[in-house]
Enzyme design. Structure first.
Site, PDB file in Angstrom:
ATOM      1  N   GLU A 128       0.822  -1.208   0.000  1.00 29.04           N
ATOM      2  CA  GLU A 128       0.000   0.000   0.000  1.00 29.04           C
ATOM      3  C   GLU A 128       0.859   1.262   0.000  1.00 29.04           C
ATOM      4  OE1 GLU A 128      -3.187   0.553  -0.383  1.00 29.04           O
ATOM      5  OE2 GLU A 128      -3.559  -1.583  -0.656  1.00 29.04           O
ATOM      6  N   TYR A 169      -6.681   6.795   4.083  1.00 27.04           N
ATOM      7  CA  TYR A 169      -6.862   5.873   2.963  1.00 27.04           C
ATOM      8  C   TYR A 169      -6.047   4.606   3.157  1.00 27.04           C
ATOM      9  CZ  TYR A 169      -6.617   3.554  -1.437  1.00 27.04           C
ATOM     10  OH  TYR A 169      -6.668   2.574  -2.390  1.00 27.04           O
ATOM     11  N   ASP A 174     -11.531   6.100  -3.602  1.00 23.98           N
ATOM     12  CA  ASP A 174     -10.374   6.731  -4.218  1.00 23.98           C
ATOM     13  C   ASP A 174     -10.783   7.277  -5.583  1.00 23.98           C
ATOM     14  OD1 ASP A 174     -10.551   4.503  -5.846  1.00 23.98           O
ATOM     15  OD2 ASP A 174      -8.464   3.892  -5.598  1.00 23.98           O
TER      16      ASP A 174
END
Length: 324
Positions: A64, A149, A167
Site C-alpha cells: 500500500e 486511505y 479513491d
C-alpha cells in the site's frame, strides 16, 4: 490503491432529475444483483498481484505504501525485493534508516519520505505495540505516515475490517454508473451503501479494479466486460465525463467491437433510428462528424449483408433493427 486525489473540477449535472435525489436513492434497487455481478467479474478477471495472495498485514502495508503515486505493475519487483531484504516488521525496525531510504531511491519509487515513515512505523509496531499490528482503520492511523486511505486499505485487505474505499477510481465508477454527484460525502454514502457487510477485502479490491482496468479515463466497457453495463448511466447516455475526466474522452475500439455493440444494442432496445443508435455504439458519435452517420451506415450495411441487421426507411428516418 489510490493514485492520488484528482484536481477539483466543476462538472455540469449529468441528469438533473436524478441528481435531485439522495445518493443512496440513485443506486439500483437490486443491490444484491449489483454486488454479485461485480464480485463475479472480479473473480474471473482480476489482475494477479502477489500481495493479493496473502492476508498478512506486513506485506500488505508495504504494498500500500509503495503503490501511492506508483502504478501497480511497477511495484511488484520492488515489493518482492523489499520483503527479501526485510522479511518481517522486526527486521525492518532493526534496519538502518539510511539503508531503507537508499533502497527506495534505488528502486525509483519516488517520495523518499515514504521510506522514512515506513521505517518509523515499523519501529512503533515493535516498541509501542509489542510487535502486533493495529487492526482497525482508526488504530492503524496511529502509525507514522499512515493516513486514512492507507489505514482503511490495510484494514480491509489484511483483516477484512475496513470501510468502503473511496479513491479516484471508485469516484469515477460511481459518478459514471449511478450519477453520484461530485461531492465527497455523496461518494462515501453511496460507496458505503454498496459494499456488502463483512466483505471489505473482496469488495474494495473489486470496485477499485473495475475503475482501474475498465472504467478508466478512456472506458473499456465492452472490451473489459464491465459487469454494470446494463445499469450504467454513462453507458446508456454516452457521457463518460467524471470528476477526473472533465471533458469527453476519446473512444477507441475495433470495427469488430463496434459491430458487436450494434448487435447487442439493437437486441436490448429493439429498432432504433440511426441518431439514437450512434451514441449508444460510440461515445464520440456526431451525425456529421468523422465518427458519424456515414461511418455508422457503413457498419450497418455490412451487418445487413451478413444477414444480421435490417435497415428500414420510415417516415421519420432510417431505422436499424435485428433481422428476425
Amino acid at each position: 490503491m489510490s493514485m492520488g486525489k484528482p484536481p477539483a473540477v466543476s462538472l455540469p449535472l449529468r441528469n438533473p432529475q436524478v441528481m435531485a435525489t439522495e445518493p443512496a436513492e440513485r443506486l439500483p434497487a437490486d443491490l444484491d444483483g449489483v454486488r454479485e455481478a461485480l464480485v463475479q467479474w472480479y473473480d474471473a478477471n482480476a489482475r494477479s498481484f502477489p500481495w493479493r495472495e496473502t492476508q498478512e498485514v506486513y506485506p500488505i502495508l508495504i504494498s500500500e505504501v509503495m503503490s501511492q503515486q506508483t502504478q501497480l505493475d511497477r511495484v511488484i519487483e520492488p515489493w518482492e525485493a523489499f520483503l527479501e531484504k526485510w522479511p518481517t516488521v522486526e527486521a525492518l525496525a532493526d534496519a538502518d534508516r539510511a539503508d531503507v531510504v537508499a533502497f527506495w531511491s534505488d528502486q525509483r519509487l519516488g517520495y523518499n519520505n515514504r521510506a522514512r515513515y515506513l521505517h518509523e512505523a515499523a519501529t512503533q509496531i515493535v516498541e509501542e505495540f509489542d510487535g502486533e499490528f493495529p487492526t482497525t482503520p482508526e488504530t492503524l492511523q496511529e502509525l507514522q505516515g499512515v493516513g486514512p486511505y492507507t489505514a482503511n486499505a490495510v484494514a480491509s485487505f489484511a483483516f477484512n475490517d475496513g470501510d468502503a474505499v473511496v479513491d479516484t477510481n471508485v469516484k469515477r465508477v460511481l459518478y459514471r454508473a449511478f450519477d453520484i454527484p461530485d461531492e465527497d460525502a455523496a461518494f462515501e454514502a453511496a460507496a458505503g451503501r454498496l459494499m456488502p457487510g463483512g466483505q471489505s477485502r473482496t469488495w474494495n479490491n473489486a470496485i477499485m479494479e473495475l475503475g482501474g482496468v475498465v472504467c478508466g479515463t478512456t472506458p473499456r466497457c465492452d472490451e473489459g466486460q464491465c459487469p454494470w453495463r446494463d445499469r450504467c448511466s454513462a453507458y446508456e447516455t454516452g457521457d463518460f465525463t467524471a470528476p477526473d475526466v472533465p471533458t469527453q474522452p476519446e473512444f477507441e475500439g475495433s470495427r469488430r467491437q463496434f459491430r458487436g455493440r450494434i448487435v447487442r444494442t439493437l437486441g436490448e432496445h429493439g429498432p432504433l433510428p440511426l441518431d439514437d443508435l450512434g451514441p449508444r455504439v460510440r461515445v464520440d458519435y456526431t451525425p456529421d462528424g468523422e465518427a458519424g452517420e456515414r461511418w455508422l451506415r457503413n457498419l450497418l450495411e455490412h451487418l445487413q449483408a451478413d444477414g444480421l441487421v435490417t435497415l428500414e426507411d420510415r417516415d421519420d428516418g432510417i431505422f436499424a433493427k435485428l433481422r428476425e
